[in-house]
Design a protein around this motif. Structure first.
Motif, PDB file in Angstrom:
ATOM      1  N   ARG A  36      17.209  -1.551  49.040  1.00 20.52           N
ATOM      2  CA  ARG A  36      17.505  -1.626  47.616  1.00 20.52           C
ATOM      3  C   ARG A  36      16.253  -2.122  46.913  1.00 20.52           C
ATOM      4  NH1 ARG A  36      22.875  -4.777  46.168  1.00 20.52           N
ATOM      5  NH2 ARG A  36      22.567  -5.925  48.123  1.00 20.52           N
ATOM      6  N   PHE A  37      16.194  -1.878  45.620  1.00 19.11           N
ATOM      7  CA  PHE A  37      15.047  -2.294  44.817  1.00 19.11           C
ATOM      8  C   PHE A  37      15.457  -3.434  43.896  1.00 19.11           C
ATOM      9  CE2 PHE A  37      12.937   2.211  44.677  1.00 19.11           C
ATOM     10  CZ  PHE A  37      12.707   2.137  46.036  1.00 19.11           C
ATOM     11  N   LEU A  38      14.503  -4.342  43.660  1.00 17.40           N
ATOM     12  CA  LEU A  38      14.705  -5.425  42.710  1.00 17.40           C
ATOM     13  C   LEU A  38      13.392  -5.682  41.987  1.00 17.40           C
ATOM     14  CD1 LEU A  38      16.585  -7.686  41.582  1.00 17.40           C
ATOM     15  CD2 LEU A  38      15.652  -9.175  43.364  1.00 17.40           C
ATOM     16  N   TYR A  39      13.457  -5.736  40.672  1.00 18.57           N
ATOM     17  CA  TYR A  39      12.275  -6.023  39.851  1.00 18.57           C
ATOM     18  C   TYR A  39      12.401  -7.426  39.270  1.00 18.57           C
ATOM     19  CZ  TYR A  39      11.250  -1.030  40.088  1.00 18.57           C
ATOM     20  OH  TYR A  39      10.973   0.239  40.532  1.00 18.57           O
ATOM     21  N   ALA A  40      11.257  -8.088  39.112  1.00 18.09           N
ATOM     22  CA  ALA A  40      11.235  -9.427  38.523  1.00 18.09           C
ATOM     23  C   ALA A  40       9.978  -9.572  37.678  1.00 18.09           C
ATOM     24  CB  ALA A  40      11.261 -10.496  39.615  1.00 18.09           C
ATOM     25  N   ALA A  41      10.053 -10.452  36.696  1.00 20.39           N
ATOM     26  CA  ALA A  41       8.883 -10.736  35.874  1.00 20.39           C
ATOM     27  C   ALA A  41       7.836 -11.458  36.711  1.00 20.39           C
ATOM     28  CB  ALA A  41       9.277 -11.580  34.675  1.00 20.39           C
ATOM     29  N   ALA A  42       6.604 -11.424  36.256  1.00 23.27           N
ATOM     30  CA  ALA A  42       5.512 -12.103  36.954  1.00 23.27           C
ATOM     31  C   ALA A  42       5.807 -13.596  37.078  1.00 23.27           C
ATOM     32  CB  ALA A  42       4.201 -11.882  36.204  1.00 23.27           C
ATOM     33  N   PRO A  43       5.298 -14.253  38.114  1.00 27.45           N
ATOM     34  CA  PRO A  43       5.549 -15.689  38.299  1.00 27.45           C
ATOM     35  C   PRO A  43       5.087 -16.492  37.087  1.00 27.45           C
ATOM     36  CG  PRO A  43       4.498 -14.745  40.240  1.00 27.45           C
ATOM     37  CD  PRO A  43       4.444 -13.697  39.185  1.00 27.45           C
ATOM     38  N   LYS A  44       5.840 -17.558  36.799  1.00 28.39           N
ATOM     39  CA  LYS A  44       5.491 -18.450  35.696  1.00 28.39           C
ATOM     40  C   LYS A  44       5.759 -19.883  36.132  1.00 28.39           C
ATOM     41  CE  LYS A  44       6.345 -19.250  30.772  1.00 28.39           C
ATOM     42  NZ  LYS A  44       7.110 -18.805  29.569  1.00 28.39           N
ATOM     43  N   ASN A  45       4.730 -20.708  36.028  1.00 29.52           N
ATOM     44  CA  ASN A  45       4.853 -22.119  36.414  1.00 29.52           C
ATOM     45  C   ASN A  45       5.370 -22.277  37.838  1.00 29.52           C
ATOM     46  OD1 ASN A  45       4.000 -22.916  33.803  1.00 29.52           O
ATOM     47  ND2 ASN A  45       6.102 -22.760  33.037  1.00 29.52           N
ATOM     48  N   GLY A  46       4.908 -21.403  38.717  1.00 26.74           N
ATOM     49  CA  GLY A  46       5.283 -21.505  40.123  1.00 26.74           C
ATOM     50  C   GLY A  46       6.690 -21.051  40.444  1.00 26.74           C
ATOM     51  N   LYS A  47       7.339 -20.329  39.517  1.00 27.89           N
ATOM     52  CA  LYS A  47       8.709 -19.878  39.717  1.00 27.89           C
ATOM     53  C   LYS A  47       8.825 -18.385  39.474  1.00 27.89           C
ATOM     54  CE  LYS A  47      10.321 -24.067  40.440  1.00 27.89           C
ATOM     55  NZ  LYS A  47      10.874 -24.491  41.755  1.00 27.89           N
ATOM     56  N   VAL A  48       9.812 -17.770  40.140  1.00 30.94           N
ATOM     57  CA  VAL A  48      10.140 -16.354  39.953  1.00 30.94           C
ATOM     58  C   VAL A  48      11.650 -16.247  39.824  1.00 30.94           C
ATOM     59  CG1 VAL A  48      10.187 -14.073  41.011  1.00 30.94           C
ATOM     60  CG2 VAL A  48       8.159 -15.497  41.244  1.00 30.94           C
ATOM     61  N   LEU A  49      12.103 -15.535  38.809  1.00 27.95           N
ATOM     62  CA  LEU A  49      13.538 -15.353  38.610  1.00 27.95           C
ATOM     63  C   LEU A  49      13.998 -14.097  39.339  1.00 27.95           C
ATOM     64  CD1 LEU A  49      16.102 -16.386  37.276  1.00 27.95           C
ATOM     65  CD2 LEU A  49      15.539 -14.967  35.277  1.00 27.95           C
ATOM     66  N   LEU A  50      14.814 -14.285  40.368  1.00 30.02           N
ATOM     67  CA  LEU A  50      15.384 -13.182  41.135  1.00 30.02           C
ATOM     68  C   LEU A  50      16.833 -12.987  40.698  1.00 30.02           C
ATOM     69  CD1 LEU A  50      14.130 -14.110  44.730  1.00 30.02           C
ATOM     70  CD2 LEU A  50      13.014 -12.616  43.055  1.00 30.02           C
ATOM     71  N   ASP A  51      17.106 -11.891  40.025  1.00 32.26           N
ATOM     72  CA  ASP A  51      18.474 -11.621  39.584  1.00 32.26           C
ATOM     73  C   ASP A  51      19.026 -10.472  40.421  1.00 32.26           C
ATOM     74  OD1 ASP A  51      20.883 -11.230  38.378  1.00 32.26           O
ATOM     75  OD2 ASP A  51      20.107 -11.383  36.331  1.00 32.26           O
ATOM     76  N   PHE A  52      19.705 -10.816  41.507  1.00 27.16           N
ATOM     77  CA  PHE A  52      20.234  -9.797  42.403  1.00 27.16           C
ATOM     78  C   PHE A  52      21.363  -8.998  41.768  1.00 27.16           C
ATOM     79  CE2 PHE A  52      18.131 -12.680  45.384  1.00 27.16           C
ATOM     80  CZ  PHE A  52      17.434 -11.779  46.173  1.00 27.16           C
ATOM     81  N   ASN A  53      21.922  -9.473  40.669  1.00 26.39           N
ATOM     82  CA  ASN A  53      22.894  -8.666  39.935  1.00 26.39           C
ATOM     83  C   ASN A  53      22.243  -7.402  39.377  1.00 26.39           C
ATOM     84  OD1 ASN A  53      25.518 -10.177  39.891  1.00 26.39           O
ATOM     85  ND2 ASN A  53      24.160 -11.778  39.117  1.00 26.39           N
ATOM     86  N   LEU A  54      20.909  -7.376  39.361  1.00 27.23           N
ATOM     87  CA  LEU A  54      20.174  -6.210  38.887  1.00 27.23           C
ATOM     88  C   LEU A  54      19.550  -5.408  40.024  1.00 27.23           C
ATOM     89  CD1 LEU A  54      18.430  -7.789  35.758  1.00 27.23           C
ATOM     90  CD2 LEU A  54      20.617  -6.585  35.901  1.00 27.23           C
ATOM     91  N   ALA A  55      19.961  -5.694  41.262  1.00 27.40           N
ATOM     92  CA  ALA A  55      19.476  -4.905  42.400  1.00 27.40           C
ATOM     93  C   ALA A  55      19.986  -3.477  42.272  1.00 27.40           C
ATOM     94  CB  ALA A  55      19.934  -5.532  43.709  1.00 27.40           C
ATOM     95  N   GLN A  56      19.141  -2.516  42.596  1.00 21.97           N
ATOM     96  CA  GLN A  56      19.502  -1.130  42.334  1.00 21.97           C
ATOM     97  C   GLN A  56      19.244  -0.219  43.522  1.00 21.97           C
ATOM     98  OE1 GLN A  56      15.868   0.817  39.942  1.00 21.97           O
ATOM     99  NE2 GLN A  56      16.641  -1.049  38.960  1.00 21.97           N
ATOM    100  N   ASN A  57      19.955   0.910  43.511  1.00 22.82           N
ATOM    101  CA  ASN A  57      19.726   1.949  44.502  1.00 22.82           C
ATOM    102  C   ASN A  57      18.351   2.567  44.314  1.00 22.82           C
ATOM    103  OD1 ASN A  57      22.225   2.545  46.148  1.00 22.82           O
ATOM    104  ND2 ASN A  57      23.118   2.591  44.101  1.00 22.82           N
ATOM    105  N   PRO A  58      17.659   2.906  45.397  1.00 22.72           N
ATOM    106  CA  PRO A  58      16.424   3.676  45.256  1.00 22.72           C
ATOM    107  C   PRO A  58      16.772   5.119  44.911  1.00 22.72           C
ATOM    108  CG  PRO A  58      16.954   3.420  47.565  1.00 22.72           C
ATOM    109  CD  PRO A  58      17.979   2.614  46.804  1.00 22.72           C
ATOM    110  N   PRO A  59      15.818   5.861  44.370  1.00 24.86           N
ATOM    111  CA  PRO A  59      16.107   7.250  44.007  1.00 24.86           C
ATOM    112  C   PRO A  59      16.659   8.091  45.153  1.00 24.86           C
ATOM    113  CG  PRO A  59      14.033   6.563  43.048  1.00 24.86           C
ATOM    114  CD  PRO A  59      14.466   5.449  43.958  1.00 24.86           C
ATOM    115  N   CYS A  60      16.161   7.858  46.390  1.00 28.42           N
ATOM    116  CA  CYS A  60      16.605   8.689  47.504  1.00 28.42           C
ATOM    117  C   CYS A  60      18.058   8.444  47.885  1.00 28.42           C
ATOM    118  CB  CYS A  60      15.700   8.488  48.718  1.00 28.42           C
ATOM    119  SG  CYS A  60      15.515   6.766  49.209  1.00 28.42           S
ATOM    120  N   ALA A  61      18.672   7.385  47.363  1.00 28.11           N
ATOM    121  CA  ALA A  61      20.100   7.170  47.572  1.00 28.11           C
ATOM    122  C   ALA A  61      20.928   8.047  46.651  1.00 28.11           C
ATOM    123  CB  ALA A  61      20.445   5.702  47.332  1.00 28.11           C
ATOM    124  N   ILE A  62      20.279   8.601  45.618  1.00 28.14           N
ATOM    125  CA  ILE A  62      20.971   9.371  44.591  1.00 28.14           C
ATOM    126  C   ILE A  62      20.717  10.864  44.735  1.00 28.14           C
ATOM    127  CG2 ILE A  62      21.204   9.665  42.082  1.00 28.14           C
ATOM    128  CD1 ILE A  62      20.210   6.739  41.837  1.00 28.14           C
TER     129      ILE A  62
END
Length: 302
Positions: A245-271
């Motif tokens: 699965r694919f997951l996108y996140a904003a660039a790190p800020k202040n040593g942190k990265v926000l991972l929102d797995f509710n936005l995890a998505q199918n790759p194109p080849c799954a479709i």
């Protein structure tokens, strides 16, 4: 990306957040995820996207016949029965030789019997030559030494009647603030593709997060200033697509990265079967069940 139900009272939502120790959750979080889901589907349905793909394949050295007839190497829906040939030489050059030029254009202009077809180039920024016939068009892509045929039709049923996605319930506890650990020395991540090819991609660091008392790591690729994670988990092949699965996140800020797995998505080849996708690298195969984001696509291609 992710999508699904709404949670009841904000107080209950706040309790879930505190128990799972995710990032601070906006009050309108459920609605923002729902909007993101809708926007993703709208983007997928844009003209010339991968939902419009109707045929694909890798060229063999020499002559490759194309057309709608069954005796072609590449059978293309709605094309002339014998459109012509694509000839691949040892340098990677592809020549199109048409049987008949009637009703066919190249980059919107009348076409000669023989044309050299431009790919997207090694940088991926070049516009491939577009050979149009009816509502469809073909073009050639390159992947290392390989050359591939792609055919699109904006009237393709998958695009005009896209069935949408199934989702896990929106769960704020899967919106996690991870620690960003930069690498002091340059490192690469080996990405393998369903075609059997591999590539080494530079990576700058890793995201480290905690879930249910355990620590997990994910290695991202930089994609135009965003972090791009190709991952899998214990739902893979059962509830979610098996390859990744694919997951996108904003660039790190202040040593942190926000991972929102509710936005995890199918790759194109799954479709669609006409897209080449990466597999989750071993480093990103999580030993937990990520019950968030898009479930396995249950449309025309499964």
């Amino acid at each position: 990306m992710a999508r699904s139900t709404e949670w009841g009272a904000l107080a209950a939502l706040g309790l879930l957040v505190s128990l799972a120790a995710p990032a601070a959750t906006p009050i309108d979080y459920v609605h923002s995820v729902t909007r993101a889901r809708s926007a993703r589907v709208d983007e997928l349905k844009h003209p010339d996207g991968y939902l419009a793909l109707t045929a694909s394949g890798w060229l063999l050295p020499g002559v490759n016949t194309v057309g709608s007839a069954a005796d072609n190497r590449f059978q293309i829906p709605d094309a002339p029965a014998h459109l012509g040939t694509l000839e691949l030489d040892a340098t990677g050059r592809v020549d199109l030789r048409l049987r008949d030029t009637h009703g066919i254009t190249v980059d919107g202009k009348p076409v000669a019997v023989t044309s050299v077809l431009r790919t997207q180039g090694s940088s991926g920024k070049q516009q491939p030559t577009r050979v149009s016939f009816g509502s469809s068009y073909l073009y050639v892509v390159e992947n290392g030494a390989q050359r591939g045929l792609r055919v699109k039709d904006n009237k393709a049923r998958l695009r005009t009647h896209f069935p949408g996605f199934d989702y896990f319930s929106i769960d704020p506890s899967w919106r996690i603030e991870a620690d960003w650990v930069p690498f002091l020395q340059p490192r690469t991540l080996k990405m393998a593709y369903v075609t059997g090819t591999e590539s080494d991609t530079p990576i700058a660091g890793k995201a480290v997060f905690h879930r249910d008392g355990h620590t997990y790591e994910l290695l991202p690729i930089d994609e135009d200033g965003r972090l791009f994670f190709v991952f899998s988990d214990r739902t893979a092949g059962k509830l979610t697509y098996g390859g990744a699965r694919f997951l996108y996140a904003a660039a790190p800020k202040n040593g942190k990265v926000l991972l929102d797995f509710n936005l995890a998505q199918n790759p194109p080849c799954a479709i669609t079967p006409h897209v080449v996708c990466p597999l989750a690298p071993p480093e990103n195969r999580l030993k937990l069940s990520v019950t968030a984001g898009e479930k396995k696509f249950r449309g025309e291609h499964e």
